[in-house]
Enzyme design. Structure first.
Site, mmCIF file in Angstrom:
data_model
loop_
_atom_site.group_PDB
_atom_site.id
_atom_site.type_symbol
_atom_site.label_atom_id
_atom_site.label_comp_id
_atom_site.label_asym_id
_atom_site.label_seq_id
_atom_site.Cartn_x
_atom_site.Cartn_y
_atom_site.Cartn_z
ATOM 1 N N ASN A 12 9.808 6.291 -3.870
ATOM 2 C CA ASN A 12 8.927 5.114 -3.779
ATOM 3 C C ASN A 12 7.477 5.603 -3.685
ATOM 4 O OD1 ASN A 12 7.257 3.154 -2.461
ATOM 5 N ND2 ASN A 12 9.075 1.977 -1.969
ATOM 6 N N ASP A 14 4.681 3.673 -3.517
ATOM 7 C CA ASP A 14 3.741 2.644 -3.037
ATOM 8 C C ASP A 14 2.553 3.229 -2.282
ATOM 9 O OD1 ASP A 14 5.563 0.772 -3.942
ATOM 10 O OD2 ASP A 14 6.203 0.129 -1.953
ATOM 11 N N HIS A 15 2.826 4.237 -1.458
ATOM 12 C CA HIS A 15 1.769 4.673 -0.539
ATOM 13 C C HIS A 15 0.754 5.623 -1.173
ATOM 14 C CE1 HIS A 15 3.330 2.076 2.379
ATOM 15 N NE2 HIS A 15 4.529 2.619 2.276
ATOM 16 N N ARG A 23 -10.042 3.093 -0.781
ATOM 17 C CA ARG A 23 -11.395 3.331 -1.269
ATOM 18 C C ARG A 23 -11.757 2.525 -2.515
ATOM 19 N NH1 ARG A 23 -14.305 7.980 0.537
ATOM 20 N NH2 ARG A 23 -13.956 7.922 2.763
ATOM 21 N N HIS A 48 6.956 -1.435 -5.149
ATOM 22 C CA HIS A 48 7.003 -2.807 -4.627
ATOM 23 C C HIS A 48 5.678 -3.493 -4.937
ATOM 24 C CE1 HIS A 48 7.751 -5.444 -0.752
ATOM 25 N NE2 HIS A 48 7.574 -6.173 -1.840
ATOM 26 N N ARG A 50 3.759 -6.218 -4.018
ATOM 27 C CA ARG A 50 3.734 -7.259 -2.981
ATOM 28 C C ARG A 50 2.887 -8.433 -3.456
ATOM 29 N NH1 ARG A 50 5.688 -5.223 2.281
ATOM 30 N NH2 ARG A 50 5.079 -7.263 3.048
ATOM 31 N N ARG A 54 -1.247 -5.411 -1.831
ATOM 32 C CA ARG A 54 -1.937 -4.492 -0.911
ATOM 33 C C ARG A 54 -1.843 -3.031 -1.347
ATOM 34 N NH1 ARG A 54 1.960 -4.852 4.352
ATOM 35 N NH2 ARG A 54 1.527 -7.060 4.084
ATOM 36 N N HIS A 55 -0.812 -2.687 -2.115
ATOM 37 C CA HIS A 55 -0.765 -1.303 -2.626
ATOM 38 C C HIS A 55 -0.579 -1.305 -4.151
ATOM 39 C CE1 HIS A 55 3.442 -2.015 -1.607
ATOM 40 N NE2 HIS A 55 3.317 -1.660 -0.343
ATOM 41 N N GLU A 75 10.719 -3.507 -6.844
ATOM 42 C CA GLU A 75 10.930 -4.283 -5.610
ATOM 43 C C GLU A 75 10.071 -5.525 -5.649
ATOM 44 O OE1 GLU A 75 10.428 -2.516 -1.790
ATOM 45 O OE2 GLU A 75 11.423 -0.716 -2.474
ATOM 46 N N THR A 105 5.272 -3.502 6.976
ATOM 47 C CA THR A 105 6.215 -3.074 5.944
ATOM 48 C C THR A 105 7.398 -4.048 5.969
ATOM 49 O OG1 THR A 105 7.549 -1.212 5.145
ATOM 50 C CG2 THR A 105 7.371 -1.450 7.532
ATOM 51 N N THR A 106 8.371 -3.850 5.079
ATOM 52 C CA THR A 106 9.508 -4.779 4.999
ATOM 53 C C THR A 106 10.380 -4.598 6.241
ATOM 54 O OG1 THR A 106 9.398 -4.398 2.631
ATOM 55 C CG2 THR A 106 11.293 -5.619 3.434
ATOM 56 N N GLU A 156 21.215 -2.864 -1.303
ATOM 57 C CA GLU A 156 20.522 -1.749 -0.670
ATOM 58 C C GLU A 156 20.505 -2.040 0.823
ATOM 59 O OE1 GLU A 156 17.137 0.043 -2.458
ATOM 60 O OE2 GLU A 156 16.304 0.652 -0.528
ATOM 61 N N HIS A 199 14.656 2.948 3.681
ATOM 62 C CA HIS A 199 13.601 2.477 4.588
ATOM 63 C C HIS A 199 13.487 3.403 5.788
ATOM 64 C CE1 HIS A 199 10.677 0.049 6.665
ATOM 65 N NE2 HIS A 199 10.521 -0.592 5.528
ATOM 66 N N GLY A 200 12.362 4.087 5.825
ATOM 67 C CA GLY A 200 12.043 4.935 6.978
ATOM 68 C C GLY A 200 12.739 6.283 6.994
ATOM 69 N N HIS A 222 7.575 6.461 2.143
ATOM 70 C CA HIS A 222 6.497 6.768 3.086
ATOM 71 C C HIS A 222 6.552 8.202 3.591
ATOM 72 C CE1 HIS A 222 4.470 6.691 7.060
ATOM 73 N NE2 HIS A 222 3.595 5.969 6.394
HETATM 74 N N1 PXP Z 1 13.847 0.460 -0.118
HETATM 75 C C1 PXP Z 1 13.251 -0.749 0.036
HETATM 76 C C2 PXP Z 1 13.992 -1.958 -0.445
HETATM 77 C C3 PXP Z 1 11.968 -0.852 0.591
HETATM 78 O O1 PXP Z 1 11.399 -2.067 0.747
HETATM 79 C C4 PXP Z 1 11.281 0.319 0.956
HETATM 80 C C5 PXP Z 1 9.892 0.224 1.466
HETATM 81 O O2 PXP Z 1 9.046 -0.264 0.476
HETATM 82 C C6 PXP Z 1 11.931 1.545 0.766
HETATM 83 C C7 PXP Z 1 13.225 1.582 0.253
HETATM 84 C C8 PXP Z 1 11.282 2.839 1.110
HETATM 85 O O3 PXP Z 1 10.968 2.856 2.472
HETATM 86 P P1 PXP Z 1 10.061 4.018 3.034
HETATM 87 O O4 PXP Z 1 8.743 3.935 2.341
HETATM 88 O O5 PXP Z 1 9.972 3.709 4.497
HETATM 89 O O6 PXP Z 1 10.769 5.310 2.748
#
Ligand code: PXP
Length: 255
Positions: A12, A14-15, A23, A48, A50, A54-55, A75, A105-106, A156, A199-200, A222
């Site tokens: 992922n 996103d970050h 910036r 994702h 959103r 935001r990202h 996502e 976050t979600t 998931e 997630h996480g 992340h």
């Molecule tokens: N899976 C889903 C459905 C998510 O919403 C996210 C966070 O965007 C992730 C996986 C990845 O989570 P993380 O960035 O905490 O690893």
């Protein structure tokens, strides 16, 4: 010799966009991170879009859908706006997630039971377009059942509660949540659903989840992007893959 099932890693990105947007401007570019992740052996890219942008941006999704040689897991919230973006870009899969503007976050899984009618309306055209549908849910038997009844291809499982228990050092909560994840994975795969988790997840938490044989894909963002600051994205992905592979191999030889 028990069968060794491959476990895919979706990265992922996103970050990378979070840092860019801090910036303004175009750097760092999440599409470059996706290309690097592909070179480092990722099996897919997750992003994702959103509602508040935001990202990840609309332009990022367009470039990710067209320029990377890996399956894109898009996502999205269960809205008509996101549905039409998905139908325009035709990603490999759409993962429907709950979305609240105020959250960092979600925070939890979809309420598939309470949101059934809206989910049905959003996913039907996506499925008709040949795009795989994934529902991001907490590891609860009733949610798995409802997801199956809706005709999703994939669930998931949200691993956030499990990762929080690990961070808090709460062994009882950690064990209880791991058991829920194992049971939900077995239930879903018994119903013929493909099972993903995420997630996480981090180096410290990935192995017990990777050891669940019914899980075929982990989506991790992340932690990998943060770790990339210290060891580079390729190094972070390589170490994560190594841990996933070891856990799955050991689980297969225990089976
Ligand atoms: N899976 C889903 C459905 C998510 O919403 C996210 C966070 O965007 C992730 C996986 C990845 O989570 P993380 O960035 O905490 O690893």
């Amino acid at each position: 010799m028990p069968k060794f099932e491959k476990l895919r890693l979706g990265v992922n990105i996103d970050h990378v966009a979070t840092i860019r947007n801090a910036r303004g401007g175009g750097l760092p570019d999440p599409v470059r991170a996706a290309e690097l992740a592909a070179q480092a052996g990722a099996d897919g890219i997750t992003a994702h879009l959103r509602e508040d942008r935001r990202h990840i941006s609309d332009n990022d999704i367009e470039r990710l859908a067209n320029n990377i040689g890996l399956p894109l897991n898009f996502e999205m919230a269960a809205t008509e706006e996101m549905q039409s973006i998905a139908l325009r870009h035709r990603p490999n899969a759409c993962c429907l997630v709950p979305e609240k503007r105020q959250e960092v976050t979600t925070e939890g899984g979809l309420d598939v039971i309470g949101g059934r009618d809206n989910l049905q309306k959003i996913i039907a055209p996506i499925k008709d377009a040949g795009i795989r549908v994934s529902l991001f849910i907490d590891p609860e038997a009733a949610q798995v059942e409802a997801a199956h009844a809706l005709g999703t291809d994939i669930i998931e499982m949200h691993t956030g509660t499990y990762c929080h228990a690990h961070a808090d050092g709460d062994q009882a909560a950690f064990d209880a949540e791991l058991l829920r994840l194992q049971q939900a994975a077995a239930q879903a795969s018994g119903l013929g659903l493909e099972v993903h988790a995420g997630h996480g997840l981090s180096f410290g938490t990935v192995s017990p989840i990777a050891a669940i044989n019914a899980v075929v894909e982990l989506n991790i963002g992340h932690f990998l992007i943060g770790e990339a600051i210290f060891v580079g994205l390729e190094g972070a992905i390589a170490q994560m893959r190594g841990l996933m592979l070891d856990a799955r191999r050991n689980a297969s030889s225990d089976a």
